[in-house]
Design a protein around this motif. Structure first.
Motif, PDB file in Angstrom:
ATOM      1  N   SER A  69      36.830 110.042  57.020  1.00 48.36           N
ATOM      2  CA  SER A  69      36.380 110.630  58.288  1.00 48.36           C
ATOM      3  C   SER A  69      35.935 109.556  59.264  1.00 48.36           C
ATOM      4  O   SER A  69      36.054 109.730  60.486  1.00 48.36           O
ATOM      5  CB  SER A  69      35.246 111.630  58.032  1.00 48.36           C
ATOM      6  N   LEU A  70      35.418 108.442  58.770  1.00 44.97           N
ATOM      7  CA  LEU A  70      35.074 107.319  59.644  1.00 44.97           C
ATOM      8  C   LEU A  70      36.313 106.558  60.082  1.00 44.97           C
ATOM      9  O   LEU A  70      36.453 106.176  61.247  1.00 44.97           O
ATOM     10  CB  LEU A  70      34.117 106.368  58.916  1.00 44.97           C
ATOM     11  N   LEU A  71      37.209 106.349  59.151  1.00 48.46           N
ATOM     12  CA  LEU A  71      38.446 105.643  59.482  1.00 48.46           C
ATOM     13  C   LEU A  71      39.246 106.383  60.549  1.00 48.46           C
ATOM     14  O   LEU A  71      39.952 105.765  61.351  1.00 48.46           O
ATOM     15  CB  LEU A  71      39.303 105.472  58.224  1.00 48.46           C
ATOM     16  N   ALA A  72      39.117 107.706  60.591  1.00 46.78           N
ATOM     17  CA  ALA A  72      39.908 108.528  61.507  1.00 46.78           C
ATOM     18  C   ALA A  72      39.180 108.866  62.801  1.00 46.78           C
ATOM     19  O   ALA A  72      39.592 109.777  63.526  1.00 46.78           O
ATOM     20  CB  ALA A  72      40.317 109.827  60.799  1.00 46.78           C
ATOM     21  N   GLN A  73      38.117 108.135  63.125  1.00 46.73           N
ATOM     22  CA  GLN A  73      37.372 108.448  64.344  1.00 46.73           C
ATOM     23  C   GLN A  73      38.238 108.282  65.603  1.00 46.73           C
ATOM     24  O   GLN A  73      38.946 107.292  65.781  1.00 46.73           O
ATOM     25  CB  GLN A  73      36.149 107.542  64.447  1.00 46.73           C
ATOM     26  N   ASP A  74      38.150 109.299  66.456  1.00 49.70           N
ATOM     27  CA  ASP A  74      38.875 109.283  67.731  1.00 49.70           C
ATOM     28  C   ASP A  74      37.961 108.657  68.783  1.00 49.70           C
ATOM     29  O   ASP A  74      37.273 109.350  69.538  1.00 49.70           O
ATOM     30  CB  ASP A  74      39.259 110.720  68.110  1.00 49.70           C
ATOM     31  N   TYR A  75      37.948 107.339  68.815  1.00 46.80           N
ATOM     32  CA  TYR A  75      37.056 106.627  69.725  1.00 46.80           C
ATOM     33  C   TYR A  75      37.878 105.796  70.698  1.00 46.80           C
ATOM     34  O   TYR A  75      38.701 104.971  70.282  1.00 46.80           O
ATOM     35  CB  TYR A  75      36.097 105.727  68.936  1.00 46.80           C
ATOM     36  N   PRO A  76      37.671 105.979  72.005  1.00 46.94           N
ATOM     37  CA  PRO A  76      38.510 105.288  72.994  1.00 46.94           C
ATOM     38  C   PRO A  76      38.280 103.786  73.071  1.00 46.94           C
ATOM     39  O   PRO A  76      39.151 103.051  73.543  1.00 46.94           O
ATOM     40  CB  PRO A  76      38.129 105.958  74.319  1.00 46.94           C
ATOM     41  N   GLY A  77      37.110 103.320  72.667  1.00 49.65           N
ATOM     42  CA  GLY A  77      36.811 101.901  72.755  1.00 49.65           C
ATOM     43  C   GLY A  77      37.114 101.166  71.465  1.00 49.65           C
ATOM     44  O   GLY A  77      37.716 101.699  70.538  1.00 49.65           O
ATOM     45  N   ARG A  78      36.650  99.922  71.409  1.00 51.11           N
ATOM     46  CA  ARG A  78      36.866  99.107  70.211  1.00 51.11           C
ATOM     47  C   ARG A  78      35.818  99.452  69.163  1.00 51.11           C
ATOM     48  O   ARG A  78      34.620  99.473  69.452  1.00 51.11           O
ATOM     49  CB  ARG A  78      36.780  97.621  70.577  1.00 51.11           C
ATOM     50  N   ALA A  79      36.273  99.726  67.951  1.00 49.52           N
ATOM     51  CA  ALA A  79      35.362 100.081  66.866  1.00 49.52           C
ATOM     52  C   ALA A  79      35.929  99.585  65.546  1.00 49.52           C
ATOM     53  O   ALA A  79      37.149  99.599  65.342  1.00 49.52           O
ATOM     54  CB  ALA A  79      35.139 101.590  66.810  1.00 49.52           C
ATOM     55  N   GLU A  80      35.033  99.157  64.671  1.00 54.97           N
ATOM     56  CA  GLU A  80      35.455  98.780  63.324  1.00 54.97           C
ATOM     57  C   GLU A  80      34.316  99.035  62.346  1.00 54.97           C
ATOM     58  O   GLU A  80      33.154  99.191  62.745  1.00 54.97           O
ATOM     59  CB  GLU A  80      35.914  97.328  63.261  1.00 54.97           C
ATOM     60  N   ILE A  81      34.672  99.064  61.071  1.00 50.16           N
ATOM     61  CA  ILE A  81      33.746  99.490  60.026  1.00 50.16           C
ATOM     62  C   ILE A  81      33.475  98.328  59.077  1.00 50.16           C
ATOM     63  O   ILE A  81      34.394  97.616  58.666  1.00 50.16           O
ATOM     64  CB  ILE A  81      34.328 100.686  59.237  1.00 50.16           C
ATOM     65  N   PHE A  82      32.197  98.170  58.726  1.00 51.06           N
ATOM     66  CA  PHE A  82      31.788  97.198  57.713  1.00 51.06           C
ATOM     67  C   PHE A  82      31.118  97.970  56.576  1.00 51.06           C
ATOM     68  O   PHE A  82      30.007  98.476  56.733  1.00 51.06           O
ATOM     69  CB  PHE A  82      30.824  96.179  58.305  1.00 51.06           C
ATOM     70  N   LEU A  83      31.794  98.087  55.457  1.00 53.77           N
ATOM     71  CA  LEU A  83      31.204  98.723  54.282  1.00 53.77           C
ATOM     72  C   LEU A  83      30.636  97.631  53.392  1.00 53.77           C
ATOM     73  O   LEU A  83      31.350  96.711  52.977  1.00 53.77           O
ATOM     74  CB  LEU A  83      32.241  99.546  53.522  1.00 53.77           C
ATOM     75  N   ALA A 100      41.340 102.647  52.891  1.00 51.38           N
ATOM     76  CA  ALA A 100      41.640 102.083  54.211  1.00 51.38           C
ATOM     77  C   ALA A 100      43.124 101.811  54.395  1.00 51.38           C
ATOM     78  O   ALA A 100      43.584 101.657  55.535  1.00 51.38           O
ATOM     79  CB  ALA A 100      40.849 100.800  54.428  1.00 51.38           C
ATOM     80  N   ARG A 101      43.880 101.762  53.314  1.00 47.03           N
ATOM     81  CA  ARG A 101      45.314 101.493  53.435  1.00 47.03           C
ATOM     82  C   ARG A 101      46.052 102.623  54.153  1.00 47.03           C
ATOM     83  O   ARG A 101      47.163 102.433  54.636  1.00 47.03           O
ATOM     84  CB  ARG A 101      45.923 101.281  52.048  1.00 47.03           C
ATOM     85  N   ALA A 102      45.434 103.791  54.214  1.00 45.37           N
ATOM     86  CA  ALA A 102      46.058 104.927  54.907  1.00 45.37           C
ATOM     87  C   ALA A 102      46.021 104.751  56.416  1.00 45.37           C
ATOM     88  O   ALA A 102      46.641 105.534  57.148  1.00 45.37           O
ATOM     89  CB  ALA A 102      45.367 106.231  54.509  1.00 45.37           C
ATOM     90  N   GLY A 103      45.304 103.750  56.907  1.00 36.53           N
ATOM     91  CA  GLY A 103      45.246 103.497  58.341  1.00 36.53           C
ATOM     92  C   GLY A 103      43.948 103.947  58.959  1.00 36.53           C
ATOM     93  O   GLY A 103      43.060 104.484  58.293  1.00 36.53           O
ATOM     94  N   GLY A 104      43.823 103.711  60.259  1.00 40.77           N
ATOM     95  CA  GLY A 104      42.612 104.087  60.977  1.00 40.77           C
ATOM     96  C   GLY A 104      41.877 102.865  61.482  1.00 40.77           C
ATOM     97  O   GLY A 104      42.466 101.798  61.691  1.00 40.77           O
ATOM     98  N   ASP A 147      27.599 108.788  52.005  1.00 36.52           N
ATOM     99  CA  ASP A 147      27.864 110.193  51.656  1.00 36.52           C
ATOM    100  C   ASP A 147      27.999 111.083  52.893  1.00 36.52           C
ATOM    101  O   ASP A 147      28.028 112.308  52.766  1.00 36.52           O
ATOM    102  CB  ASP A 147      26.754 110.743  50.761  1.00 36.52           C
ATOM    103  N   ILE A 148      28.114 110.483  54.072  1.00 34.25           N
ATOM    104  CA  ILE A 148      28.150 111.260  55.308  1.00 34.25           C
ATOM    105  C   ILE A 148      29.583 111.342  55.833  1.00 34.25           C
ATOM    106  O   ILE A 148      30.245 110.326  56.046  1.00 34.25           O
ATOM    107  CB  ILE A 148      27.248 110.634  56.391  1.00 34.25           C
ATOM    108  N   ALA A 149      30.043 112.577  56.053  1.00 37.41           N
ATOM    109  CA  ALA A 149      31.359 112.825  56.647  1.00 37.41           C
ATOM    110  C   ALA A 149      31.172 113.163  58.123  1.00 37.41           C
ATOM    111  O   ALA A 149      30.281 113.944  58.484  1.00 37.41           O
ATOM    112  CB  ALA A 149      32.061 113.970  55.928  1.00 37.41           C
ATOM    113  N   HIS A 150      32.008 112.568  58.962  1.00 39.27           N
ATOM    114  CA  HIS A 150      31.887 112.718  60.413  1.00 39.27           C
ATOM    115  C   HIS A 150      33.086 113.471  60.976  1.00 39.27           C
ATOM    116  O   HIS A 150      34.234 113.217  60.578  1.00 39.27           O
ATOM    117  CB  HIS A 150      31.824 111.346  61.093  1.00 39.27           C
ATOM    118  N   ALA A 151      32.832 114.377  61.911  1.00 39.04           N
ATOM    119  CA  ALA A 151      33.919 115.010  62.658  1.00 39.04           C
ATOM    120  C   ALA A 151      34.655 113.938  63.458  1.00 39.04           C
ATOM    121  O   ALA A 151      34.087 112.885  63.768  1.00 39.04           O
ATOM    122  CB  ALA A 151      33.363 116.082  63.589  1.00 39.04           C
TER     123      ALA A 151
END
Length: 396
Positions: A69-83, A100-104, A147-151
């Motif tokens: 759900s984080l990888l698939a965020q519809d965000y217009p700006g630059r965003a990246e994830i650090f786990l 993460a291999r599925a993309g996003g 454990d948090i899923a995001h719309a």
């Protein structure tokens, strides 16, 4: 004469409980209302860069339901994830890379090693993640639990609210899972009690001292984090979300907290023991390890939550209409204030009169938390034990 005095004392106690409930109803920031939701704002003209920091320790069970759900965020700006893999033994880091291999959004998985003395594991992981993120020069940091899923529009909506509303922190109280019997009894009350301690309306108001956040979803301005020395200034805090909000607000920052729409916890707490550990691991820390505050909390829970049903039943049995009426009125106000939270969680409204039973469970959990502390077990979480949390006031 003795019986009359005893009945009169019961009636006065019931009256005190009713007075407490009338004060809570009208003077505690309307805590019982559930309409404090993420402000719907016009989208900003430019979308700032955001780095998402996810501390994760042994989260392989929930990660497939949350990380995508984080990888698939519809965000217009630059965003990246650090786990940040905090010493997991269940393959959390490897699973994250596989998902993460599925993309996003771009994902970086890193590990900080074991926390040094004086740090909780989560905050040490957050510190490591923020350090990595700063190299990307983001304007905002999203601190979110594993454990948090995001719309899909969660990040977009949070940034819009923070940017156009002028908030340094925008935090959403994730909707916890409510499926098992014990979750139905305990979880909505958990959020209800939290809101009673930290009324959301007061948190967001200008010039107010009330400060709190919900650690599952905290959007934080990067420059504010640096000024407030987050997370170094709160490195010992077991209740890190409240400590973070206090540090930000203490430095003049603005904080918003409300109930979530589209931010959900996927962690199950199917048994009473699971919920018991969730509450008791930090309950005594919330009371600053103070026996005096513990005694006051127990007395307050008894007066506010247990006296109303006890007085109602006692008054009926003893033929004391005043006690029964006062206790019943307090119980009625209590029940009415709990209904909005049950509606928010989609639960049957007949659970509302059972709130005294749930409050009694919380009383026992709080006492157990103190007992564990004095046995040297402190706040335990996923194999780590923290004997005493720090507070903002103790930081140098």
């Amino acid at each position: 004469m003795g019986d009359t005095a005893r009945v009169s004392a019961f009636a006065w106690t019931a009256a005190a409980s009713l007075a407490a409930w009338l004060w809570l109803l009208l003077c505690q920031g309307f805590f019982w209302r559930t309409d404090v939701r993420l402000p719907r704002r016009a989208e900003p003209g430019d979308w700032p860069a955001v780095c998402v920091v996810v501390p994760a320790r042994d989260e392989a069970e929930v990660l497939p339901a949350s990380l995508p759900s984080l990888l698939a965020q519809d965000y217009p700006g630059r965003a990246e994830i650090f786990l940040v893999d905090d010493g997991s033994t269940d393959g959390t880091g490897e699973l994250a890379r596989e998902l993460a291999r599925a993309g996003g959004l771009p994902l970086t998985v890193s590990s900080p090693g074991e926390p040094p003395p004086g740090w909780t594991g989560k905050l040490w992981a957050v510190r490591h993640g923020i350090a990595l993120a700063r190299a990307r020069e983001p304007e905002y940091l999203l601190l979110t639990d594993a454990d948090i899923a995001h719309a899909p529009d969660s990040l977009r909506q949070s940034v819009a609210a923070a940017r156009t509303g002028g908030f340094d922190v925008v935090s959403q109280m994730a909707r916890l899972r409510v499926e098992s019997l014990w979750e139905r009894l305990v979880v909505p009350a958990f959020v209800y009690f939290f809101a009673q301690l930290y009324p959301f309306r007061r948190i967001g108001g200008k010039g107010t001292r009330t400060a709190a956040a919900a650690g599952g979803c905290v959007l934080l301005r990067a420059d504010t984090a640096e000024r407030a020395r987050i997370p170094d200034a709160i490195r010992h805090a077991v209740i890190d979300d409240v400590a973070l909000a206090r540090a930000v607000k203490g430095g003049g920052g603005r904080v918003w907290l409300g109930l979530a729409e589209g931010v959900d916890s996927v962690r199950p707490y199917p048994r009473l023991g699971d919920l018991w550990r969730m509450v008791s691991r930090s309950a005594y820390a919330q009371l600053r390890h103070s026996p005096l505050l513990l005694a006051g909390t127990v007395a307050g829970l008894v007066l506010v939550y247990l006296v109303p049903p006890a007085a109602s039943l006692l008054g009926l049995v003893a033929g004391d209409p005043a006690t029964a009426l006062l206790g019943g009125a307090a119980w009625l106000v209590m029940t009415g204030t709990y209904l909005p939270m049950l509606r928010y969680y989609g639960q049957p409204l007949w659970l509302a009169p059972l709130l005294p039973f749930t409050a009694f469970l919380y009383l026992l959990m709080t006492v157990d938390s103190a007992v564990q502390h004095y046995r040297g077990r402190g706040a335990a979480w996923k194999g780590r034990t923290y004997a005493r949390p720090d507070t903002i006031g103790e930081e140098g």
